[in-house]
Design an enzyme around this catalytic site. Structure first.
Site, short mmCIF file in Angstrom:
data_model
loop_
_atom_site.label_atom_id
_atom_site.label_comp_id
_atom_site.label_asym_id
_atom_site.label_seq_id
_atom_site.Cartn_x
_atom_site.Cartn_y
_atom_site.Cartn_z
N ASP A 201 22.41 89.39 -19.04
CA ASP A 201 22.74 90.33 -20.13
C ASP A 201 21.60 91.33 -20.23
O ASP A 201 20.70 91.34 -19.39
CB ASP A 201 22.97 89.58 -21.45
CG ASP A 201 24.00 90.28 -22.31
OD1 ASP A 201 23.79 91.46 -22.63
OD2 ASP A 201 25.04 89.68 -22.64
N HIS A 274 25.78 95.87 -20.17
CA HIS A 274 24.91 94.72 -20.48
C HIS A 274 24.02 94.41 -19.27
O HIS A 274 23.84 93.25 -18.88
CB HIS A 274 25.75 93.50 -20.87
CG HIS A 274 26.36 93.62 -22.24
ND1 HIS A 274 25.60 93.49 -23.39
CD2 HIS A 274 27.61 93.88 -22.65
CE1 HIS A 274 26.40 93.66 -24.45
NE2 HIS A 274 27.62 93.90 -24.03
N GLU A 338 32.09 96.14 -23.62
CA GLU A 338 31.16 97.04 -24.31
C GLU A 338 30.42 97.96 -23.33
O GLU A 338 29.20 98.13 -23.41
CB GLU A 338 30.17 96.21 -25.15
CG GLU A 338 30.88 95.37 -26.19
CD GLU A 338 29.98 94.43 -26.96
OE1 GLU A 338 30.27 94.19 -28.15
OE2 GLU A 338 28.99 93.91 -26.40
C1 ACM Z 1 31.86 90.19 -26.42
O1 ACM Z 1 31.78 89.53 -27.46
N1 ACM Z 1 31.18 91.33 -26.31
C2 ACM Z 1 32.67 89.77 -25.31
#
Ligand code: ACM
Length: 770
Positions: A201, A274, A338
């Site tokens: 991440d 991420h 995201e």
């Molecule tokens: C997430 O909670 N961004 C998959």
């Protein structure tokens, strides 16, 4: 592995008429969670002998694996030492039968045969997974608390869904391999079969990739925000770093431990967003040069994304090659949530691609990216799984959509013919707390109680019957921004994962919450036996105090779930089934301590809670006991200080930091004592950050404002922060007098501060008679 949902085979349909219906657990129903599809009671019982032999075919690796799992569990759960005696006549006999259909990989039968002569357990399944499940159920029967004899019965069992998962975020905070093995053991007891392992991440890259050593040399370490930046490591003279990574041997160890319990480990390598930690390690991977100086410590969403240039794909393919070698699972999760197109749109390659690709939406770059990765995974015999943002025109048909922004992603994916997994916020986001109480660990303040999880519908009406075969199953997510320690992973995970297991395994007609709670109470000792400190939040006894005349208090006791009964003591003794039972509010003289616990089926469940019978408690509110003024990002946020040791937890909405004490009693002269803390604002929330406003301070360094009713107008009091600026921990501010009022009033608290950093928070407030 089968991709279709389990179909009821004929042999189990035959048992259906005799099986326990969906009803509270009848006395004698074994404490198995999830509830088996069919249990048929038979006459008689089998007294469990002191020595038990397990018979299996030693040349069958799957029977052997199941025998070993049974042996391990019986020892772990209740100290029974089983003799693995493959060829001797066994009290427990494992047998592989001819598989009936390809869908039966997890089905099993388990008979408890009565009688002193040929009594015992008979375990049968067609496949390895079923044999392992049979062994898990058998161990739990052998370790049924308080039983020396088992009622004869026939269990015929199989799951409703093939994906019954838990996601563990080891990137934001990392867990040891030993801990993950215990977590897997507890998952396996509930027949959960997928560990989705979130390994990379923004804040860390946790898996060793031999070809790219800087991913872990650089990417696995960060300096925690706030006080962490001032926590100097004497060895280096630099701020102490948080981090670590899993070597490839560690990964193999986890995968092997999981496989021996029937659990598949699905790795998640996040892309294209991420990705900050990877980019910090290899800046050439950035979509736009110069974005990431070091592995960041803010939570939230960054614009950083992997480059769309060919060298980025070479890197990702090389990484995936090593990942594929380590994880035999047919699935590879590649994130996809995201993602920001901001950097792509500013890059030459992104602009060139946008000019070629049809359409207007810049997110078509993500689809283009996902298509390339999916094609590569396909060529390696793997299927891509991604969060629901990957669902867009052009998504390859074999890609699996994990629906997290509600269930809409799953509904749409199934409609478009994609397989899908339900994992929606908020119900299956286990970073949400399960009870709002001072003794709960940090997390998000929304309450997702055990009951809420049990009530989740994995087959919503919005998915048409003809498309339901696309629902592979469901999964709960343990995002770890606010779950810093292993005991907290256990607490947030279990027993809510028991509810996930039952909803995913057991058909709706067989689910019954009251039965579940009783079986869970019987199962409860197993958590401790495998080293998991499960949350007793559903059963925790809370005491509400009220004044009942001079020197007397009225005490009401309750917990989320009302099964069994509450028992209590006032003499300092430990409460249990033999202690007085609580039936109605108590009127007690002030002084002393009340201890209480919930007792279910004769056994205490959860920790004993102690309440001081002290009227001063009526004039104290922790931040978790105050109301909030808005609805934004509501957190029980752990203090950043001290770096080692206990830290305070502040409950607040970081977008509207404002607290309300409803109906505070100002009828006598009162001084307000406020205990406050400061935390870094380490949240990437985009433009929302600029919208966070504060009243203008009158004192240098700011102050806590106390208002009557709404949080505006002229405050009743101002408590300067002053020297609290010099204390990273919790500071008691100089007290302020509040005016007397004839009736209880709402008090509203806000900080006047000239900047967002640091963010001030209330720890607790106390009204003290001078
Ligand atoms: C997430 O909670 N961004 C998959």
């Amino acid at each position: 592995m089968s991709r279709t949902r389990f179909r009821l085979p004929a042999f189990r349909a035959l048992c259906a008429a005799l099986a326990f219906a969906a009803a509270p657990a009848p006395a004698g129903e074994p404490p198995l969670v999830p509830r088996p599809a069919h249990i048929t009671p038979e006459p008689g019982e089998w007294t469990i002998p002191a020595t038990l032999r397990v018979q299996f075919a030693p040349d069958d690796p799957d029977e052997t694996a199941a025998a070993h799992w049974l042996h391990y569990l019986a020892r772990q759960l209740c100290g029974r030492e089983l003799m693995l005696a493959p060829t001797a006549r066994g009290d427990i006999r494992l047998r592989r039968h001819a598989a009936e259909t390809g869908d039966e990989t997890e089905a099993y039968r388990l008979n408890v045969v009565a009688g002193p002569v040929d009594g015992g357990l008979r375990l049968e399944a067609g496949h390895r997974a079923g044999l392992l499940h049979a062994a898990g159920s058998a161990a739990q029967l052998l370790c049924w608390p308080g039983r020396d004899a088992l009622p004869a019965m026939r269990i015929a069992d199989a799951p409703q869904f093939r994906w019954r998962g838990a996601m563990l975020d080891s990137a934001r905070h990392m867990q040891s391999v030993d801990y993950i093995k215990r977590f897997l053991d507890a998952m396996a007891l509930h027949k959960l079969n997928v560990l989705h392992w979130h390994l990379t991440d923004d804040q860390a890259w946790r898996i060793d990739i031999r070809r790219y050593p800087r991913l872990t040399e650089v990417g696995a370490w960060r300096v925690p925000a706030g006080a962490g930046e001032r926590d100097i490591d004497p060895a280096t003279g630099q701020p102490r770093r948080y981090g670590g990574f899993y070597t490839q041997d560690h990964v193999r160890e986890v995968v092997a431990h999981a496989a021996a319990r029937g659990i598949e480990v699905v790795p998640e390598i996040e892309m294209p967003g991420h990705a900050s930690a990877a980019i910090a390690a290899y800046p050439e991977l950035a979509a736009l040069a110069g974005g990431v100086e070091r592995v960041p410590a803010d939570w939230g969403i960054y614009d950083n994304a992997f480059t769309l240039e060919d060298h980025g794909f070479v890197f990702l393919r090389n990484v995936l090659d090593e990942v594929i070698e380590l994880f035999p699972s047919p699935w590879v999760h590649v994130g996809g949530d995201e993602v920001s197109a901001v950097q792509w749109q500013a890059s030459e390659r992104g602009r060139a691609l946008l000019a070629q690709l049809p359409g207007d939406d810049p997110m078509r770059l993500q689809t283009w990216f996902t298509q390339r990765i999916a094609r590569y995974l396909d060529s390696r015999g793997k299927r891509l799984v991604g969060w629901d943002e990957i669902l867009a025109p052009g998504l390859p048909q074999r890609a699996v959509v994990m629906s997290w922004r509600g269930i809409e992603g799953a509904v749409e994916a199934a409609r478009q013919g994609h397989d899908t997994i339900l994992s929606p916020w908020p119900t299956l986001y286990f970073d949400n707390q399960q009870r709002n109480a001072v003794d709960e660990p940090p997390g998000r303040l929304r309450v997702i109680a055990l009951r809420d999880v049990y009530g989740f519908d994995p087959l919503p009406a919005d998915i048409a019957p003809a498309q339901r075969h696309h629902v592979l199953g469901m999964q709960a997510n343990l995002w770890a921004e606010h779950i810093r320690t292993e005991p907290r992973v256990s607490h947030m995970g279990f027993p809510r994962l028991a509810a996930v297991a039952e909803v995913a395994w057991t058909a709706a007609a067989r689910r019954d919450y009251s039965s579940f709670l009783h079986r869970l109470a019987g199962f409860w000792p197993h958590y401790g036996a495998v080293g998991i400190a499960a949350a007793d939040s559903a059963f925790a006894v809370e005491a509400a105090l009220a004044q009942a005349g001079e020197g007397r208090l009225r005490v009401s006791l309750a917990s989320q779930e009302a099964i069994g009964a509450i028992h209590y003591t006032l003499d300092g003794g430990t409460p249990g089934a033999g202690s007085p039972r609580y039936d109605a509010p108590l009127e007690l003289a002030a002084g002393g301590v009340l201890k209480a616990v919930r007792v279910v089926d004769g056994r205490a469940i959860g920790a004993v809670r102690e309440t001081a019978l002290d009227p001063a408690a009526l004039r104290l509110r922790h931040s978790r006991e105050l109301a909030r003024c808005g609805e934004g990002i509501d957190l029980a946020l752990e203090d950043d200080y001290p770096p080692q040791g206990e830290r305070a937890v502040f409950a607040f909405d970081i977008q509207h930091p404002c607290w309300i004490w409803k109906q505070a009693d100002l009828r006598a002269p009162i001084k307000l004592h406020a205990y406050v803390g400061q935390v870094p604002f380490n949240f990437q929330i985009g433009a929302a950050r600029d919208a966070i406003g504060f009243p203008k301070p009158r004192y240098q360094g700011g102050e806590l404002l106390v208002f009557e009713a709404a949080c505006d107008g002229e405050p009743l009091a101002r408590l300067p922060l002053g020297s609290a600026h010099d204390n990273d921990g919790v500071t008691r501010l100089a007290p302020a007098s509040l005016p007397q009022r004839g009736a209880p009033v709402d008090l509203c608290f806000r900080f006047a501060q000239s900047r967002l950093e640091p963010l001030w928070a209330i720890d607790r407030v106390v009204l003290v008679s001078p």
